[in-house]
Design an enzyme around this catalytic site. Structure first.
Site, PDB file in Angstrom:
ATOM      1  CB  SER A  64      -2.903  -4.600  11.313  1.00  0.00           C
ATOM      2  OG  SER A  64      -3.572  -5.676  11.671  1.00  0.00           O
ATOM      3  CE1 TYR A 109      -1.814  -5.487   6.094  1.00  0.00           C
ATOM      4  CE2 TYR A 109      -3.060  -6.882   7.554  1.00  0.00           C
ATOM      5  CZ  TYR A 109      -3.064  -5.635   7.536  1.00  0.00           C
ATOM      6  OH  TYR A 109      -3.676  -4.816   7.879  1.00  0.00           O
ATOM      7  CE  LYS A 137      -1.085  -2.687   8.209  1.00  0.00           C
ATOM      8  NZ  LYS A 137      -0.817  -1.304   7.638  1.00  0.00           N
TER       9      LYS A 137
END
Ligand code: NAD
Ligand code: UDP
Length: 349
Positions: free
Chosen positions: A123, A147, A151
């Site tokens: 991402s 988050y 990643k």
């Protein structure tokens, strides 16, 4: 190819599975359905005109993964993960467990079963606050939420594993802002609660499910003060995964951006959506959302050079397809699931 698609019932996974089936690949979907519905799998098979096998399972369950992988696969595409950045601020450990432990377990299961090709969903959140746009892959990685941290750690785990085993091949795809839906209107983004992403929220406002859109910040240093992002059609992402599968061979790890290479503000998106649906999308300006950045858009030239891929669909098409999905499935699949269940109960003797 025979491909295991972890998280294949979700938003990006479902569109990719349709593309895989349409290209004659054999597909097995491995998904816990924590954020998706069996209806998506039904529609994948209808649209793909072929049948993907579905296995209900969690990627943190190594035995379950190994049992499937032991059949023999050419590649794994790994979409399975939790993805709501603001939720990750409240529940970092849930995100680390699901995403990082899930990916570690998948790598262990792949190693144990000799499956050596992986395409991974990363991402743009790994870049955090960029120094400049467009962002290229060698920009500094400064994650700003758990988050994004998950990643980055997963990218590093995969990268280190590729270094240790030169027969292992991985392509890490950093998506910018996926949007849109399948042109049939039969697959789309189907979040379990209220959507946190802009385009599905705008679609729900246009459909009358919410009174207005809250625009988080109108004092950013952008052309109209609202946040600028690189929206990329989910059908373009599906196409990139097909091309990535073809490129996987011979070991090594490649990381690349998947974006359209241009940015639109929140107000640009609202205006485009209003033109498509022919209705006003009421909005109010609110404070900036914690963890948001002003402007993020990709330099996608590496994907073009490496995969021969570039975005084909623009913002208008994303809005048209998102609107068609919204009209055909006003409450996503979950409401349909509940309705079918209650009908079955009512009609039971
Ligand atoms: P999604 O939630 O629609 O799909 C993810 C799928 O994975 C769901 O079907 C869910 O049930 C499944 N899943 C989650 N945890 C699992 C687990 N432990 N075991 C098995 N299945 C599990 O999300 P999406 O938008 O399709 O995103 C796919 C991937 O792309 C994610 O890894 C996400 O972080 C990444 N990504 C998404 C976006 C975005 O805005 N949609 C942007 C960048 C990256
Ligand atoms: N946004 C907004 N209202 C919403 C959802 C998003 O103003 O209800 C803005 C957000 O601040 C950002 C852009 O829309 O500028 C894209 O946000 P999204 O959550 O879709 O993706 P992100 O780039 O944050 O991952």
């Amino acid at each position: 190819m025979k491909v295991l698609v972890c998280g294949g019932a979700g938003y990006i996974g479902s569109h990719t599975c349709v593309a895989l089936l349409q290209h004659g690949h054999e597909v097995v979907i491995f998904d816990s359905l924590v954020n998706s519905s069996p209806f998506a799998v039904e529609n994948i098979n209808i649209l793909g005109k072929s049948s993907a096998r579905f296995v209900l399972g969690d990627v943190r369950d190594r035995d379950a993964l190994e049992a499937v992988l032991a059949e023999g696969f050419d590649a794994v595409i790994h979409f399975a993960g939790l993805k709501v950045a603001c939720e990750s601020l409240e529940k970092p450990l849930v995100y680390f467990d699901n995403n990082i432990v899930g990916t570690l377990t998948l790598l262990q299961a792949m190693q144990a079963t000799g499956v050596r090709n992986l395409v991974f969903s990363s991402s743009a959140s790994v870049y955090g606050q960029p120094d400049r746009v467009p962002i290229s892959e060698n920009a500094p990685l400064r994650v700003i939420n758990p988050y994004g941290r998950s990643k980055l750690v997963m990218e590093q785990l995969i990268g280190e594993f590729c270094l240790a085993d030169p027969r292992f091949s991985a392509i890490l795809l950093r998506y910018f802002n996926p949007a849109g839906a399948h042109p049939s209107g039969q697959l789309g983004e189907d979040p379990s609660g209220s959507p946190s992403n802009l385009v599905p929220y705008v679609a729900q406002v246009a459909a009358g499910l919410h009174a207005h859109l809250s625009i988080f910040g109108n004092d950013y240093p952008t052309h109209d003060g609202t946040g600028v992002r690189d929206y990329i059609h989910v059908m373009d992402l599906a196409d990139a995964h097909m091309k990535a599968l073809d490129r996987l061979d011979g070991g090594g790890c490649i990381v690349m951006n998947l974006g359209a290479g241009r940015g639109y503000s929140v107000l640009d998106v609202v205006a485009a959506f209003e033109r498509v649906c022919g209705r006003p999308v009421p909005y109010v300006f609110e404070d900036r959302r914690p963890g948001d950045v002003a402007e993020v858009w990709a330099d996608p030239s590496l994907a073009e050079r490496t995969l021969g891929w570039r975005a084909r669909y623009g913002l208008r098409r994303m809005c048209e397809d998102a609107w068609r999905w919204q009209i055909k499935h006003p409450h996503g699949f979950r409401r349909e699931e509940a309705r079918r269940l209650s009908l079955r109960r009512l009609s039971a003797p």
